[in-house]
Design an enzyme around this catalytic site. Structure first.
Site, PDB file in Angstrom:
ATOM      1  N   SER A  37      -0.352 -13.112   0.124  1.00  0.00           N
ATOM      2  CA  SER A  37       0.868 -13.655  -0.499  1.00  0.00           C
ATOM      3  C   SER A  37       0.886 -15.169  -0.572  1.00  0.00           C
ATOM      4  CB  SER A  37       2.106 -13.185   0.280  1.00  0.00           C
ATOM      5  OG  SER A  37       2.087 -13.688   1.613  1.00  0.00           O
ATOM      6  N   SER A 106      -3.627  -9.505   4.679  1.00  0.00           N
ATOM      7  CA  SER A 106      -2.415 -10.207   5.078  1.00  0.00           C
ATOM      8  C   SER A 106      -1.170  -9.445   4.605  1.00  0.00           C
ATOM      9  CB  SER A 106      -2.461 -11.638   4.530  1.00  0.00           C
ATOM     10  OG  SER A 106      -1.489 -12.454   5.124  1.00  0.00           O
ATOM     11  N   PHE A 107      -0.379 -10.010   3.710  1.00  0.00           N
ATOM     12  CA  PHE A 107       0.722  -9.269   3.081  1.00  0.00           C
ATOM     13  C   PHE A 107       0.230  -7.935   2.538  1.00  0.00           C
ATOM     14  CE2 PHE A 107       1.574  -8.527  -1.466  1.00  0.00           C
ATOM     15  CZ  PHE A 107       2.867  -8.011  -1.435  1.00  0.00           C
ATOM     16  N   ASP A 227      -7.539 -17.801  13.056  1.00  0.00           N
ATOM     17  CA  ASP A 227      -6.503 -17.651  12.029  1.00  0.00           C
ATOM     18  C   ASP A 227      -5.217 -18.361  12.460  1.00  0.00           C
ATOM     19  OD1 ASP A 227      -4.662 -16.746  10.124  1.00  0.00           O
ATOM     20  OD2 ASP A 227      -5.525 -14.734  10.054  1.00  0.00           O
ATOM     21  N   HIS A 255      -8.115 -17.591   8.097  1.00  0.00           N
ATOM     22  CA  HIS A 255      -7.409 -16.480   7.452  1.00  0.00           C
ATOM     23  C   HIS A 255      -8.169 -15.919   6.251  1.00  0.00           C
ATOM     24  CE1 HIS A 255      -3.923 -13.994   6.893  1.00  0.00           C
ATOM     25  NE2 HIS A 255      -3.659 -14.466   5.686  1.00  0.00           N
TER      26      HIS A 255
END
Length: 277
Positions: A37, A106-107, A227, A255
């Protein structure tokens, strides 16, 4: 048809009522890649190093989720897991795919988790990379990403948070992500997704512990040790809650696991998915 002038624009289909831009390459077992995101993100920006390698063995599908990239931003849309899960399942339906492996970044990991919980029969194996989806305290890095306001300086500061090795952060990369973040309508939809207090956004993306513990899928959990956006503890939690989970932690990695350790990442995922064939 793909836009030969912009690799981020590929095919179009209506999925869950959303006109969706998606990439579709390769043959074999379907693999659905769900991006993160960050501001300026598209499926291509997120997965450009992953798609061609996985497409040597699998049919790889990578959509721009609603509100991101070149997919539709419907007027009055409420961006939440219900909308995104409906779009993802709608994409599988539109392409005639009954079951696909999922990779969520992630998202996208939170979305992959929600999809697997709600529609377990549609999911083969599950890969969660730097994933949201369990409770954690909002990090300064995620707060900065979700609170981004467009400028070259802000984008440069942000991408420096994403990567462990800053030598990868070229002026071209910063400019590409900045220009993507100022396309008409993009900042408006992005800002509406993650308003302050942003801890609420973290909480809204978390699935219930009992539902995660009930997942039947073989799951590979991946995280970068350094991260600064999503804490490593989230993946430790996921790997302890999901019964059939394994965990791989990349050292000297932020990340962007799929970019910073592209070769190792794609080999790991290829091997994991190939076990089922």
């Amino acid at each position: 048809m793909a836009d030969t002038h912009n690799p981020e624009i590929a095919r179009r289909v209506t999925a869950g009522g959303i006109r969706t831009n998606y990439h579709d390459e390769g043959k074999g077992a379907p693999v659905l890649l769900i991006h993160g995101s960050g501001p300026g993100v598209t499926a291509w920006a997120n997965w450009r190093l992953t798609i061609p390698v996985l497409a040597e063995r699998f049919r790889v599908i990578a959509p721009d989720m609603a509100g991101f990239g070149y997919s539709e931003r419907p007027a009055g849309a409420v961006y939440n897991m219900d909308l995104w899960v409906k779009q993802a399942v709608g994409l599988l339906d539109a392409l005639g795919i009954e079951r696909a492996h999922l990779v969520g970044n992630s998202f996208g990991g939170a979305l992959a988790l929600a999809l697997a919980i709600l529609h377990p029969e549609r999911v083969g194996r599950l890969v969660l990379m730097g994933s949201v989806g369990v409770p954690f305290e909002l990090t300064p890095g995620l707060d900065a990403a979700w609170g981004y306001t467009p400028s070259m300086e802000n984008m440069r500061s942000l991408v420096e948070l994403f990567a462990y090795d800053r030598s990868r952060l070229t002026d071209d990369l910063v400019r590409m992500r900045y220009e993507a973040s100022i396309r008409p309508g993009y900042q408006e939809s992005f800002a509406s997704m993650f308003p302050a207090p942003r801890q609420d956004g973290v909480n809204a993306m978390a699935s219930r512990e009992q539902d995660i513990r009930a997942l039947p899928h073989e799951t590979l959990v991946i995280h970068g040790r350094e991260d600064k956006i999503i804490p490593l503890d989230t993946s430790l939690t996921l790997s302890s809650w999901i019964p059939r989970a394994q965990l791989h932690v990349f050292g000297q990695c932020g990340h962007w696991t799929q970019i910073e350790h592209a070769g190792r990442f794609t080999q790991l995922v290829t091997n994991f998915f190939s076990e089922e064939q």
